[in-house]
Scaffold this motif. Sequence first.
Motif, mmCIF file in Angstrom:
data_model
loop_
_atom_site.group_PDB
_atom_site.id
_atom_site.type_symbol
_atom_site.label_atom_id
_atom_site.label_comp_id
_atom_site.label_asym_id
_atom_site.label_seq_id
_atom_site.Cartn_x
_atom_site.Cartn_y
_atom_site.Cartn_z
ATOM 1 N N PRO A 86 27.351 36.101 44.468
ATOM 2 C CA PRO A 86 29.207 35.855 44.489
ATOM 3 C C PRO A 86 29.545 36.801 43.428
ATOM 4 O O PRO A 86 29.190 37.114 42.550
ATOM 5 N N LYS A 87 30.896 37.138 43.617
ATOM 6 C CA LYS A 87 31.677 37.907 42.449
ATOM 7 C C LYS A 87 32.522 36.691 41.821
ATOM 8 O O LYS A 87 33.737 36.655 42.605
ATOM 9 N N ILE A 88 32.441 36.187 40.781
ATOM 10 C CA ILE A 88 33.025 35.289 40.115
ATOM 11 C C ILE A 88 33.739 35.534 39.120
ATOM 12 O O ILE A 88 33.334 36.059 38.042
ATOM 13 N N PRO A 89 35.258 35.724 39.102
ATOM 14 C CA PRO A 89 35.910 36.203 38.210
ATOM 15 C C PRO A 89 36.375 35.365 37.048
ATOM 16 O O PRO A 89 36.204 34.012 37.309
ATOM 17 N N LYS A 90 36.594 35.670 35.809
ATOM 18 C CA LYS A 90 36.888 34.689 34.680
ATOM 19 C C LYS A 90 36.185 33.662 34.707
ATOM 20 O O LYS A 90 36.604 32.436 34.622
ATOM 21 N N ILE A 91 34.900 33.788 34.305
ATOM 22 C CA ILE A 91 33.995 32.718 34.239
ATOM 23 C C ILE A 91 34.504 31.559 33.333
ATOM 24 O O ILE A 91 34.217 30.452 33.402
ATOM 25 N N GLU A 92 34.856 32.085 32.109
ATOM 26 C CA GLU A 92 35.158 31.231 30.959
ATOM 27 C C GLU A 92 36.207 30.432 31.434
ATOM 28 O O GLU A 92 36.131 29.054 31.147
ATOM 29 N N ALA A 93 37.377 30.916 32.189
ATOM 30 C CA ALA A 93 38.451 29.963 32.570
ATOM 31 C C ALA A 93 38.175 28.968 33.862
ATOM 32 O O ALA A 93 38.230 27.898 33.765
ATOM 33 N N LEU A 94 37.011 29.723 34.291
ATOM 34 C CA LEU A 94 36.662 28.528 35.463
ATOM 35 C C LEU A 94 35.766 27.591 35.065
ATOM 36 O O LEU A 94 35.956 26.303 35.161
ATOM 37 N N HIS A 95 35.047 27.755 33.864
ATOM 38 C CA HIS A 95 34.245 26.478 32.976
ATOM 39 C C HIS A 95 35.224 25.423 32.426
ATOM 40 O O HIS A 95 35.090 24.221 32.353
ATOM 41 N N ASP A 96 36.339 26.081 31.853
ATOM 42 C CA ASP A 96 37.496 25.455 31.267
ATOM 43 C C ASP A 96 38.300 24.606 32.119
ATOM 44 O O ASP A 96 38.286 23.313 32.006
ATOM 45 N N ILE B 200 40.234 30.024 43.385
ATOM 46 C CA ILE B 200 40.666 31.150 42.799
ATOM 47 C C ILE B 200 42.059 31.632 43.319
ATOM 48 O O ILE B 200 41.932 31.930 44.750
ATOM 49 N N ASP B 201 43.002 31.990 42.791
ATOM 50 C CA ASP B 201 44.069 32.625 43.181
ATOM 51 C C ASP B 201 43.866 33.794 42.910
ATOM 52 O O ASP B 201 43.941 34.330 41.848
ATOM 53 N N GLN B 202 43.579 34.795 43.915
ATOM 54 C CA GLN B 202 43.045 36.233 43.692
ATOM 55 C C GLN B 202 44.174 37.156 43.102
ATOM 56 O O GLN B 202 43.902 37.882 41.973
ATOM 57 N N ALA B 203 45.496 36.842 43.434
ATOM 58 C CA ALA B 203 46.609 37.610 42.920
ATOM 59 C C ALA B 203 46.886 37.301 41.477
ATOM 60 O O ALA B 203 46.997 38.114 40.566
ATOM 61 N N LYS B 204 46.978 36.073 41.217
ATOM 62 C CA LYS B 204 47.245 35.613 39.563
ATOM 63 C C LYS B 204 45.914 35.346 38.750
ATOM 64 O O LYS B 204 45.805 35.451 37.602
ATOM 65 N N GLN B 205 44.751 35.437 39.439
ATOM 66 C CA GLN B 205 43.518 35.436 38.859
ATOM 67 C C GLN B 205 43.292 34.303 38.007
ATOM 68 O O GLN B 205 43.077 33.924 36.708
ATOM 69 N N ARG B 206 43.723 33.015 38.723
ATOM 70 C CA ARG B 206 44.103 31.843 38.180
ATOM 71 C C ARG B 206 43.207 30.660 38.889
ATOM 72 O O ARG B 206 43.089 30.690 40.067
ATOM 73 N N TRP B 207 42.504 30.060 38.133
ATOM 74 C CA TRP B 207 41.307 28.650 38.920
ATOM 75 C C TRP B 207 42.414 27.425 38.818
ATOM 76 O O TRP B 207 42.948 26.998 37.779
ATOM 77 N N THR B 208 42.113 26.861 40.180
ATOM 78 C CA THR B 208 42.742 25.212 40.148
ATOM 79 C C THR B 208 41.815 24.471 40.691
ATOM 80 O O THR B 208 40.834 24.897 41.469
ATOM 81 N N ASP B 209 41.953 23.079 40.316
ATOM 82 C CA ASP B 209 40.858 22.213 40.590
ATOM 83 C C ASP B 209 41.413 21.166 41.700
ATOM 84 O O ASP B 209 42.502 20.683 41.448
#
Length: 165
Positions: free
Chosen positions: A46-56, A150-159
């Motif tokens: 997997p290509k997982i962007p922004k790992i730190e933000a993901l863990h938060d 993951i919102d690919q455009a904004k590079q933001r994670w939502t749960d």
Amino acid sequence: MKCPVCERAELAEQVQNYHYRECGLDNVILTGITVRTCPECGALAPKIPKIEALHDCITHALIKKEERLIPAEIVFLRKSLGWSGALFADNMHSDRSQISKWESGKVVMSRSNELLLREMVARGKKIDDYERIDAARKETHKVVSLFVRIDQAKQRWTDEWREAA
Ligand SMILES: [Zn+2]
């Protein structure tokens, strides 16, 4: 790109769900991420962007969770604070053997201790919108999975918590 595992085929890329067991939790599914797969051996990368933000995002989702925390989630939250088992025991005014009972699932953590843990994580992470009203108070046997998109455009994670099928 050639498969680094079997070196027999080119990796194919597609956007799909990814069961993110690497985080130590068994019920976290990342949605909308790019996964490279090998058509020959089935290797997944997997290509997982922004790992730190993901863990938060996962940490935040856990302290808001309406259902009781499961043992692996207690471990995840403890690690999110950077605490060893011994430090966790000190901060919970408890002892090591009690901590390992909670973390192995031998003993269910009391609701008040669970709230305390959630509070400590919330304060450690400075999460503004933490609501503790129903968290950990609701007795339920629902089994839920955490879908993190993951919102690919904004590079933001939502749960989002959803009942397991
Ligand atoms: Zn392969």
